[in-house]
Design a protein around this motif. Structure first.
Motif, mmCIF file in Angstrom:
data_model
loop_
_atom_site.group_PDB
_atom_site.id
_atom_site.type_symbol
_atom_site.label_atom_id
_atom_site.label_comp_id
_atom_site.label_asym_id
_atom_site.label_seq_id
_atom_site.Cartn_x
_atom_site.Cartn_y
_atom_site.Cartn_z
ATOM 1 N N VAL A 1 10.403 -7.017 -27.661
ATOM 2 C CA VAL A 1 11.253 -6.026 -28.330
ATOM 3 C C VAL A 1 10.826 -5.844 -29.776
ATOM 4 O O VAL A 1 10.602 -4.716 -30.250
ATOM 5 N N GLU A 2 10.723 -6.947 -30.496
ATOM 6 C CA GLU A 2 10.446 -6.867 -31.928
ATOM 7 C C GLU A 2 9.048 -6.318 -32.223
ATOM 8 O O GLU A 2 8.811 -5.791 -33.318
ATOM 9 N N SER A 3 8.130 -6.420 -31.282
ATOM 10 C CA SER A 3 6.780 -5.889 -31.501
ATOM 11 C C SER A 3 6.682 -4.406 -31.155
ATOM 12 O O SER A 3 5.602 -3.817 -31.266
ATOM 13 N N GLY A 4 7.786 -3.812 -30.710
ATOM 14 C CA GLY A 4 7.790 -2.369 -30.418
ATOM 15 C C GLY A 4 7.179 -2.001 -29.090
ATOM 16 O O GLY A 4 6.841 -0.836 -28.856
ATOM 17 N N ARG A 5 7.058 -2.961 -28.170
ATOM 18 C CA ARG A 5 6.456 -2.675 -26.877
ATOM 19 C C ARG A 5 7.480 -2.561 -25.750
ATOM 20 O O ARG A 5 7.147 -2.676 -24.580
ATOM 21 N N VAL A 6 8.731 -2.347 -26.128
ATOM 22 C CA VAL A 6 9.769 -1.985 -25.162
ATOM 23 C C VAL A 6 10.240 -0.583 -25.519
ATOM 24 O O VAL A 6 10.637 -0.314 -26.659
ATOM 25 N N HIS A 7 10.181 0.323 -24.545
ATOM 26 C CA HIS A 7 10.494 1.722 -24.775
ATOM 27 C C HIS A 7 11.730 2.119 -23.975
ATOM 28 O O HIS A 7 11.864 1.770 -22.797
ATOM 29 N N SER A 8 12.641 2.838 -24.594
ATOM 30 C CA SER A 8 13.877 3.273 -23.940
ATOM 31 C C SER A 8 13.659 4.623 -23.277
ATOM 32 O O SER A 8 13.057 5.534 -23.861
ATOM 33 N N ILE A 9 14.179 4.753 -22.063
ATOM 34 C CA ILE A 9 14.086 6.007 -21.331
ATOM 35 C C ILE A 9 15.421 6.263 -20.630
ATOM 36 O O ILE A 9 16.312 5.427 -20.628
ATOM 37 N N TYR A 10 15.570 7.462 -20.055
ATOM 38 C CA TYR A 10 16.854 7.849 -19.486
ATOM 39 C C TYR A 10 17.231 7.014 -18.273
ATOM 40 O O TYR A 10 18.400 6.706 -18.059
ATOM 41 N N ALA A 11 16.257 6.688 -17.433
ATOM 42 C CA ALA A 11 16.558 6.029 -16.168
ATOM 43 C C ALA A 11 15.280 5.402 -15.638
ATOM 44 O O ALA A 11 14.167 5.738 -16.061
ATOM 45 N N SER A 12 15.421 4.498 -14.673
ATOM 46 C CA SER A 12 14.254 3.822 -14.116
ATOM 47 C C SER A 12 13.333 4.796 -13.387
ATOM 48 O O SER A 12 12.116 4.579 -13.327
ATOM 49 N N SER A 13 13.876 5.875 -12.820
ATOM 50 C CA SER A 13 13.017 6.849 -12.147
ATOM 51 C C SER A 13 12.091 7.554 -13.140
ATOM 52 O O SER A 13 10.951 7.884 -12.808
ATOM 53 N N VAL A 14 12.578 7.763 -14.366
ATOM 54 C CA VAL A 14 11.723 8.329 -15.402
ATOM 55 C C VAL A 14 10.617 7.335 -15.760
ATOM 56 O O VAL A 14 9.465 7.711 -15.993
ATOM 57 N N ALA A 15 10.970 6.057 -15.772
ATOM 58 C CA ALA A 15 9.973 5.030 -16.052
ATOM 59 C C ALA A 15 8.885 5.020 -14.980
ATOM 60 O O ALA A 15 7.694 4.888 -15.287
ATOM 61 N N THR A 16 9.282 5.165 -13.713
ATOM 62 C CA THR A 16 8.299 5.190 -12.628
ATOM 63 C C THR A 16 7.378 6.396 -12.760
ATOM 64 O O THR A 16 6.169 6.304 -12.517
ATOM 65 N N THR A 17 7.942 7.525 -13.157
ATOM 66 C CA THR A 17 7.126 8.715 -13.406
ATOM 67 C C THR A 17 6.085 8.441 -14.491
ATOM 68 O O THR A 17 4.910 8.817 -14.367
ATOM 69 N N ALA A 18 6.504 7.771 -15.548
ATOM 70 C CA ALA A 18 5.589 7.440 -16.634
ATOM 71 C C ALA A 18 4.488 6.503 -16.153
ATOM 72 O O ALA A 18 3.325 6.638 -16.551
ATOM 73 N N VAL A 19 4.822 5.564 -15.292
ATOM 74 C CA VAL A 19 3.809 4.668 -14.730
ATOM 75 C C VAL A 19 2.770 5.470 -13.956
ATOM 76 O O VAL A 19 1.563 5.246 -14.088
ATOM 77 N N GLY A 20 3.243 6.435 -13.151
ATOM 78 C CA GLY A 20 2.313 7.264 -12.400
ATOM 79 C C GLY A 20 1.364 8.028 -13.304
ATOM 80 O O GLY A 20 0.143 8.076 -13.054
ATOM 81 N N TYR A 21 1.902 8.631 -14.373
ATOM 82 C CA TYR A 21 1.061 9.354 -15.326
ATOM 83 C C TYR A 21 0.003 8.425 -15.930
ATOM 84 O O TYR A 21 -1.186 8.753 -15.994
#
Length: 402
Positions: free
Chosen positions: A103-123
């Motif tokens: 968290v403190e290193s800035g490598r946790v990113h907030s998104i609307y929902a886990s499905s959006v996160a999965t989309t980002a993984v695909g990209y």
């Protein structure tokens, strides 16, 4: 990734994308309705036991937080966004045992929902390779979202964590995507299995992707994954989710935690998807996570035990029917019937009575035409609602056997 491998990936990108598009089109033509389609139909149902979203009553302590929403709204608008986001992420990670999350290193990113996160993984993964190995069976929208950008191959459950990386690398995969605990089976990675996967991914140059959306239900899955991941040097992506835990009318967040290798890539991908999440929802998540750490998760887990026991007791009175996942602790449970035909008839009989559960066929996304003999029941509901549904289930089964 070495230069030769990266070069071959770029050279074959056009061909791979064309092949993936054709395969995706063919699979879509063969598939039955998606699990989400069944869940949408049930939103206004008499008894909705389809989706894994929490629909039970608020606990007294959660009710007090919700009653503070006007105050939280005013405070959220005046706080420094970065500080609020850091506090919210840290509160959630600590509540589910992830003290070493970056968290403190800035490598946790907030998104609307886990499905959006999965989309980002695909990209992101599509830029570095054309194939990803996905756990099978699991929720079908993971396959649907990933297959828009990648060729997806199944990793059959149960699998050998020590052997899986070599097996999927031999199929051309550059990443493994696992849900832990899994939906619908409830299986989870223990510390030894996670370490085996990390070792194998390092050896075979793979990224390890974990979807931990159901972690909060199972204390066995709450050892600090990031302590292993961060210290190993493995390339990783972890999807965290608040949306399964608290019944606050879909006010939720997902988080994507990434290794240093992926930070720049995901910053670029996520900048194409969203500007920021709501400060109000960040504040709400912070307060609910603090409540979870102070007994809220234990109360949630106790509710799951009550409802899982209700289902098991009902099934025990139904000859030929079993609950196959006896070790599961997540907020869903499967019921297995003597045949796929029997499961379909029960599903139809329940629908006639206004009871909605999920047929498990679509979880087997790699075998869309295979008959499946299980139904899935959501447990994040009030106990009386689950009890009424189980009474109807017993009645349907009795009528079908008469």
């Amino acid at each position: 990734m070495n230069a030769a491998r990266a070069g071959s990936t770029v050279a074959s990108c056009s061909t791979t994308n064309s092949l993936n598009a054709k395969m995706h089109s063919e699979v879509e033509q063969q598939r039955k309705p998606s699990l989400t389609a069944f869940e949408i139909q049930a939103l206004s149902a008499g008894i909705n036991l389809t989706d894994g979203h929490p629909r039970q009553d608020l606990t007294p302590s959660q009710r007090k937080i919700v009653e503070r929403l006007p105050q939280l709204f005013d405070q959220a608008g005046s706080q420094d966004f970065n500080e609020l986001e850091r506090r919210s992420q840290r509160a959630f990670m600590d509540a589910v045992g992830q003290a070493c999350a970056p968290v403190e290193s800035g490598r946790v990113h907030s998104i609307y929902a886990s499905s959006v996160a999965t989309t980002a993984v695909g990209y992101a993964m599509a830029r570095c390779g054309g194939t990803i190995a996905l756990l099978h069976p699991t929720f079908d929208n993971l396959h649907d979202l990933l297959s828009r950008h990648l060729h997806v191959v199944p990793l059959e459950e149960p699998y050998d964590a020590a052997a899986a990386p070599a097996a999927v690398a031999a199929q051309g995969a550059t990443a493994i995507f696992l849900t832990t605990p899994n939906n619908p089976t409830g299986s989870y990675l223990d510390e030894s299995q996670l370490q085996d996967l990390i070792t194998g991914c390092l050896k075979h140059d793979l990224t390890l992707c974990l979807d931990t959306s159901f972690r909060g239900f199972d204390p066995r899955a709450q050892f600090d994954h990031y302590e292993h991941l961060e210290g190993s040097g493995v390339r990783y992506v972890v999807i965290e989710d608040t949306g399964k835990l608290w019944p606050v009318l879909e006010l939720k967040l997902g988080f994507i935690a990434v290794s240093k290798h992926w930070q720049t890539e995901f910053e670029q991908v996520l900048s194409d998807i969203l500007l920021s999440v709501s400060p109000l929802v960040l504040s709400l998540v912070e307060k609910l996570a603090e409540d979870a750490a102070n007994g809220g998760l234990q109360r949630l887990q106790e509710l799951m035990i009550v409802n899982r026991t209700t289902v098991a007791n009902a099934v025990a009175e139904m000859p030929g029917v079993v609950c196959p996942d006896t070790d599961a602790r997540v907020s869903v449970t499967r019921i297995q019937f003597p045949s796929a035909v029997a499961a379909d008839r029960v599903h139809a009989g329940l629908l006639e009575r206004g009871i909605h559960v999920l047929p498990c066929g679509p979880f087997h996304w790699a075998q869309p035409q295979k008959p499946v003999d299980t139904l899935r029941v959501a447990l994040a509901r009030n106990p009386d609602e689950v009890a009424r549904a189980m009474t109807q289930l017993r009645d349907v089964w009795t009528e079908l056997r008469a």
